[in-house]
Design a protein around this motif. Structure first.
Motif, PDB file in Angstrom:
ATOM      1  N   SER A  60       0.815  -1.221   0.000  1.00  0.00           N
ATOM      2  CA  SER A  60       0.000   0.000   0.000  1.00  0.00           C
ATOM      3  C   SER A  60       0.841   1.261   0.000  1.00  0.00           C
ATOM      4  CB  SER A  60      -0.921  -0.006   1.222  1.00  0.00           C
ATOM      5  OG  SER A  60      -0.163  -0.016   2.418  1.00  0.00           O
ATOM      6  N   GLU A  61       2.139   1.147   0.331  1.00  0.00           N
ATOM      7  CA  GLU A  61       3.009   2.311   0.378  1.00  0.00           C
ATOM      8  C   GLU A  61       3.662   2.618  -0.962  1.00  0.00           C
ATOM      9  OE1 GLU A  61       5.774   1.420   3.431  1.00  0.00           O
ATOM     10  OE2 GLU A  61       4.310   1.542   5.058  1.00  0.00           O
ATOM     11  N   PHE A  62       3.421   1.821  -1.979  1.00  0.00           N
ATOM     12  CA  PHE A  62       3.997   2.091  -3.287  1.00  0.00           C
ATOM     13  C   PHE A  62       3.279   3.285  -3.918  1.00  0.00           C
ATOM     14  CE2 PHE A  62       5.948  -1.896  -2.736  1.00  0.00           C
ATOM     15  CZ  PHE A  62       6.928  -2.040  -3.694  1.00  0.00           C
ATOM     16  N   PRO A  63       4.012   4.299  -4.341  1.00  0.00           N
ATOM     17  CA  PRO A  63       3.350   5.430  -5.008  1.00  0.00           C
ATOM     18  C   PRO A  63       2.813   5.036  -6.375  1.00  0.00           C
ATOM     19  CG  PRO A  63       5.738   5.682  -5.049  1.00  0.00           C
ATOM     20  CD  PRO A  63       5.462   4.495  -4.194  1.00  0.00           C
ATOM     21  N   GLN A  64       1.974   5.896  -6.943  1.00  0.00           N
ATOM     22  CA  GLN A  64       1.311   5.579  -8.202  1.00  0.00           C
ATOM     23  C   GLN A  64       2.307   5.424  -9.343  1.00  0.00           C
ATOM     24  OE1 GLN A  64      -1.900   4.831  -8.677  1.00  0.00           O
ATOM     25  NE2 GLN A  64      -1.348   4.350 -10.788  1.00  0.00           N
ATOM     26  N   GLU A  65       3.362   6.231  -9.342  1.00  0.00           N
ATOM     27  CA  GLU A  65       4.329   6.097 -10.438  1.00  0.00           C
ATOM     28  C   GLU A  65       5.027   4.745 -10.408  1.00  0.00           C
ATOM     29  OE1 GLU A  65       6.223   8.673  -7.161  1.00  0.00           O
ATOM     30  OE2 GLU A  65       4.305   8.484  -8.215  1.00  0.00           O
ATOM     31  N   VAL A  66       5.204   4.193  -9.202  1.00  0.00           N
ATOM     32  CA  VAL A  66       5.803   2.864  -9.102  1.00  0.00           C
ATOM     33  C   VAL A  66       4.844   1.813  -9.634  1.00  0.00           C
ATOM     34  CG1 VAL A  66       6.662   1.121  -7.501  1.00  0.00           C
ATOM     35  CG2 VAL A  66       7.311   3.509  -7.194  1.00  0.00           C
ATOM     36  N   ASP A  68       2.700   2.242 -11.965  1.00  0.00           N
ATOM     37  CA  ASP A  68       2.749   2.347 -13.425  1.00  0.00           C
ATOM     38  C   ASP A  68       3.991   1.657 -13.981  1.00  0.00           C
ATOM     39  OD1 ASP A  68       0.413   3.797 -13.259  1.00  0.00           O
ATOM     40  OD2 ASP A  68       1.436   5.754 -13.306  1.00  0.00           O
ATOM     41  N   GLN A  69       5.105   1.802 -13.267  1.00  0.00           N
ATOM     42  CA  GLN A  69       6.321   1.135 -13.722  1.00  0.00           C
ATOM     43  C   GLN A  69       6.182  -0.384 -13.644  1.00  0.00           C
ATOM     44  OE1 GLN A  69       9.533   2.712 -11.388  1.00  0.00           O
ATOM     45  NE2 GLN A  69       9.491   4.722 -12.373  1.00  0.00           N
ATOM     46  N   VAL A  70       5.554  -0.871 -12.584  1.00  0.00           N
ATOM     47  CA  VAL A  70       5.341  -2.317 -12.451  1.00  0.00           C
ATOM     48  C   VAL A  70       4.495  -2.826 -13.606  1.00  0.00           C
ATOM     49  CG1 VAL A  70       4.257  -4.111 -11.049  1.00  0.00           C
ATOM     50  CG2 VAL A  70       5.640  -2.344  -9.952  1.00  0.00           C
ATOM     51  N   ARG A  71       3.436  -2.081 -13.945  1.00  0.00           N
ATOM     52  CA  ARG A  71       2.562  -2.498 -15.045  1.00  0.00           C
ATOM     53  C   ARG A  71       3.327  -2.506 -16.372  1.00  0.00           C
ATOM     54  NH1 ARG A  71      -0.965   0.843 -14.160  1.00  0.00           N
ATOM     55  NH2 ARG A  71      -2.615  -0.392 -13.175  1.00  0.00           N
ATOM     56  N   ALA A  72       4.141  -1.477 -16.603  1.00  0.00           N
ATOM     57  CA  ALA A  72       4.880  -1.391 -17.865  1.00  0.00           C
ATOM     58  C   ALA A  72       5.937  -2.494 -17.963  1.00  0.00           C
ATOM     59  CB  ALA A  72       5.539  -0.019 -17.983  1.00  0.00           C
ATOM     60  N   LEU A  73       6.661  -2.745 -16.874  1.00  0.00           N
ATOM     61  CA  LEU A  73       7.693  -3.778 -16.901  1.00  0.00           C
ATOM     62  C   LEU A  73       7.082  -5.167 -17.027  1.00  0.00           C
ATOM     63  CD1 LEU A  73      10.085  -2.367 -14.153  1.00  0.00           C
ATOM     64  CD2 LEU A  73      10.502  -2.444 -16.613  1.00  0.00           C
ATOM     65  N   HIS A  74       5.914  -5.364 -16.435  1.00  0.00           N
ATOM     66  CA  HIS A  74       5.230  -6.645 -16.584  1.00  0.00           C
ATOM     67  C   HIS A  74       4.825  -6.863 -18.027  1.00  0.00           C
ATOM     68  CE1 HIS A  74       1.742  -9.380 -16.527  1.00  0.00           C
ATOM     69  NE2 HIS A  74       2.367  -9.983 -15.533  1.00  0.00           N
ATOM     70  N   ALA A  75       4.385  -5.801 -18.693  1.00  0.00           N
ATOM     71  CA  ALA A  75       3.999  -5.917 -20.100  1.00  0.00           C
ATOM     72  C   ALA A  75       5.193  -6.259 -20.980  1.00  0.00           C
ATOM     73  CB  ALA A  75       3.351  -4.623 -20.568  1.00  0.00           C
ATOM     74  N   GLU A  76       6.399  -5.870 -20.550  1.00  0.00           N
ATOM     75  CA  GLU A  76       7.599  -6.193 -21.320  1.00  0.00           C
ATOM     76  C   GLU A  76       8.054  -7.638 -21.120  1.00  0.00           C
ATOM     77  OE1 GLU A  76      10.596  -3.405 -20.330  1.00  0.00           O
ATOM     78  OE2 GLU A  76       9.458  -1.649 -21.024  1.00  0.00           O
ATOM     79  N   GLY A  77       7.406  -8.355 -20.198  1.00  0.00           N
ATOM     80  CA  GLY A  77       7.750  -9.764 -19.992  1.00  0.00           C
ATOM     81  C   GLY A  77       8.668 -10.030 -18.836  1.00  0.00           C
ATOM     82  N   HIS A  78       8.854  -9.068 -17.939  1.00  0.00           N
ATOM     83  CA  HIS A  78       9.766  -9.262 -16.803  1.00  0.00           C
ATOM     84  C   HIS A  78       9.062 -10.009 -15.673  1.00  0.00           C
ATOM     85  CE1 HIS A  78      12.909  -6.755 -18.500  1.00  0.00           C
ATOM     86  NE2 HIS A  78      11.992  -5.843 -18.792  1.00  0.00           N
ATOM     87  N   SER A  79       9.841 -10.769 -14.921  1.00  0.00           N
ATOM     88  CA  SER A  79       9.326 -11.455 -13.738  1.00  0.00           C
ATOM     89  C   SER A  79       9.241 -10.478 -12.576  1.00  0.00           C
ATOM     90  CB  SER A  79      10.223 -12.630 -13.373  1.00  0.00           C
ATOM     91  OG  SER A  79      11.512 -12.172 -13.005  1.00  0.00           O
ATOM     92  N   ASP A  80       8.631 -10.937 -11.472  1.00  0.00           N
ATOM     93  CA  ASP A  80       8.509 -10.064 -10.297  1.00  0.00           C
ATOM     94  C   ASP A  80       9.879  -9.704  -9.744  1.00  0.00           C
ATOM     95  OD1 ASP A  80       5.797 -10.292 -10.611  1.00  0.00           O
ATOM     96  OD2 ASP A  80       5.568 -11.871  -9.085  1.00  0.00           O
ATOM     97  N   ALA A  81      10.794 -10.679  -9.688  1.00  0.00           N
ATOM     98  CA  ALA A  81      12.136 -10.394  -9.188  1.00  0.00           C
ATOM     99  C   ALA A  81      12.865  -9.407 -10.085  1.00  0.00           C
ATOM    100  CB  ALA A  81      12.936 -11.696  -9.071  1.00  0.00           C
ATOM    101  N   ALA A  82      12.694  -9.550 -11.406  1.00  0.00           N
ATOM    102  CA  ALA A  82      13.345  -8.621 -12.336  1.00  0.00           C
ATOM    103  C   ALA A  82      12.759  -7.222 -12.198  1.00  0.00           C
ATOM    104  CB  ALA A  82      13.192  -9.131 -13.761  1.00  0.00           C
ATOM    105  N   ILE A  83      11.440  -7.137 -11.985  1.00  0.00           N
ATOM    106  CA  ILE A  83      10.816  -5.825 -11.800  1.00  0.00           C
ATOM    107  C   ILE A  83      11.356  -5.152 -10.544  1.00  0.00           C
ATOM    108  CG2 ILE A  83       8.630  -4.668 -11.309  1.00  0.00           C
ATOM    109  CD1 ILE A  83       7.262  -6.729 -13.085  1.00  0.00           C
ATOM    110  N   SER A  95       6.742  -7.909  -2.298  1.00  0.00           N
ATOM    111  CA  SER A  95       5.826  -6.778  -2.392  1.00  0.00           C
ATOM    112  C   SER A  95       5.407  -6.541  -3.833  1.00  0.00           C
ATOM    113  CB  SER A  95       6.481  -5.528  -1.808  1.00  0.00           C
ATOM    114  OG  SER A  95       6.743  -5.691  -0.428  1.00  0.00           O
ATOM    115  N   VAL A  96       6.359  -6.677  -4.757  1.00  0.00           N
ATOM    116  CA  VAL A  96       6.024  -6.509  -6.171  1.00  0.00           C
ATOM    117  C   VAL A  96       5.032  -7.590  -6.608  1.00  0.00           C
ATOM    118  CG1 VAL A  96       6.958  -6.598  -8.511  1.00  0.00           C
ATOM    119  CG2 VAL A  96       8.169  -5.340  -6.737  1.00  0.00           C
ATOM    120  N   SER A  97       5.219  -8.820  -6.123  1.00  0.00           N
ATOM    121  CA  SER A  97       4.286  -9.888  -6.465  1.00  0.00           C
ATOM    122  C   SER A  97       2.884  -9.577  -5.942  1.00  0.00           C
ATOM    123  CB  SER A  97       4.771 -11.216  -5.877  1.00  0.00           C
ATOM    124  OG  SER A  97       6.038 -11.559  -6.391  1.00  0.00           O
TER     125      SER A  97
END
Length: 325
Positions: A60-66, A68-83, A95-97
């Motif tokens: 819940s402490e992740f800001p909105q820009e983070v 958005d970055q998680v969503r974009a990196l996931h779309a590129e095919g990265h794993s949770d650890a890579a993100i 937390s990313v998972s």
């Protein structure tokens, strides 16, 4: 690097810097700025009451820009650890998972899973020294034959047959099939039992139809025929008994050679591990050192010490006899 308890005491400036950076700075920055191991930093932060104040500890402490970055990196095919690594927070993989699953509703990245499996398989191939997954079977076959003391290019069933012959002596085909757990009730086209048959097209079989045929061709087993005499004149009892298979001297010698090389290799590895304990002892003889560095002389001198002790006892006995006279 010194241990955490070996570092100097925290200065007021370091404490101020820790209070200022602890909540938001990455772990790498904390270590670089404070010149202390992360364990010491975490421990002192707990002492200062900063435990639990680091940002991004909870999704819940992740800001909105983070997000958005998680969503974009996931779309590129990265794993949770890579993100998490891309965000500069590798310790926040869980937390990313949680963010990806609960807040963004995104599934596990199939491409990342496939890539992870590919890297794991590639690492296993390099460790085992194989080219592809199909070689695993060959590696296990060779290892089994080597551990049993037989040539590595034999199929496992042939190795089992050699083990039975080495342990129990001469055996018939039926005895061997029962001993290694192969079928004994298959009837061939000629009405006889099909025993110890293998895959003729297998590379290890080398075109032979039975495992015993392969072993006979390799010179590891010899087949002996038994027959009975003419009986009572009315040809009762005339005929042949089942053939018996026996190990050849060459097979026994080969096994002894392989076992000997294995034992020498094991002794060499033990000597390498315990090299410090096999330094030359008294008299230049290499061997295990005695506990506490005690040598032959300190332990009584061996035979020479026994002879000296005997001479001293004889002199003492003669002295006592002289005083008695």
């Amino acid at each position: 690097m010194p241990l955490p308890h070996e570092y100097p005491r925290w200065t007021p400036e370091e404490k101020r810097l820790l209070r200022e950076l602890y909540a938001t700075a990455p772990v790498a920055e904390l270590v670089a700025r404070l010149k202390r191991p992360i364990a010491a930093i975490y421990q002192h932060a707990k002492t200062l009451g900063l435990h639990g104040t680091r940002k991004w500890r909870h999704p819940s402490e992740f800001p909105q820009e983070v997000l958005d970055q998680v969503r974009a990196l996931h779309a590129e095919g990265h794993s949770d650890a890579a993100i998490a690594r891309r965000l500069g927070r590798p310790e926040f993989r869980r937390s990313v998972s949680h963010i990806r699953k609960e807040k963004l509703g995104l599934p596990v990245n199939d491409r990342a899973l496939a890539e992870g499996r590919r890297r794991a398989i590639e690492s296993q191939r390099k460790t085992l020294g194989i080219r592809h997954g199909g070689d695993l079977r060959s590696v296990s076959f060779r290892r089994y034959a080597r551990e049993c003391g037989w040539p590595e290019d034999l199929p496992p069933r042939a190795v089992q047959i050699l083990n039975v012959l080495a342990e129990h002596g001469p055996q018939t085909k039926l005895d061997l099939a029962r001993a290694i757990g192969m079928p004994t009730d298959v009837i061939g086209s000629n009405g006889s039992l099909k025993l110890l048959h293998g895959s003729r097209g297998s590379r290890l079989m080398r075109g032979h139809g039975t495992y015993t045929g392969l072993l006979v061709a390799r010179g590891l087993v010899v087949q002996t025929h038994r027959s009975v005499g003419p009986g009572n004149g009315r040809r009762q009892g005339v005929g042949r008994l089942p053939s018996v298979f026996v190990l050849t001297p060459a097979a026994i010698t080969a096994r002894e050679t392989i076992r000997g090389s294995q034992q020498r290799g094991e002794r060499g590895r033990e000597a390498a591990v315990h090299g410090a304990d096999t330094r030359p002892g008294p008299g230049g003889h290499a061997g295990p050192r005695r506990p506490g560095g005690v040598g032959r002389a300190a332990q009584g001198g061996g035979e020479e010490g026994a002879r000296r002790a005997g001479r001293r006892g004889d002199r003492a006995e003669a002295g006592r006899a002289g005083k008695g006279r």
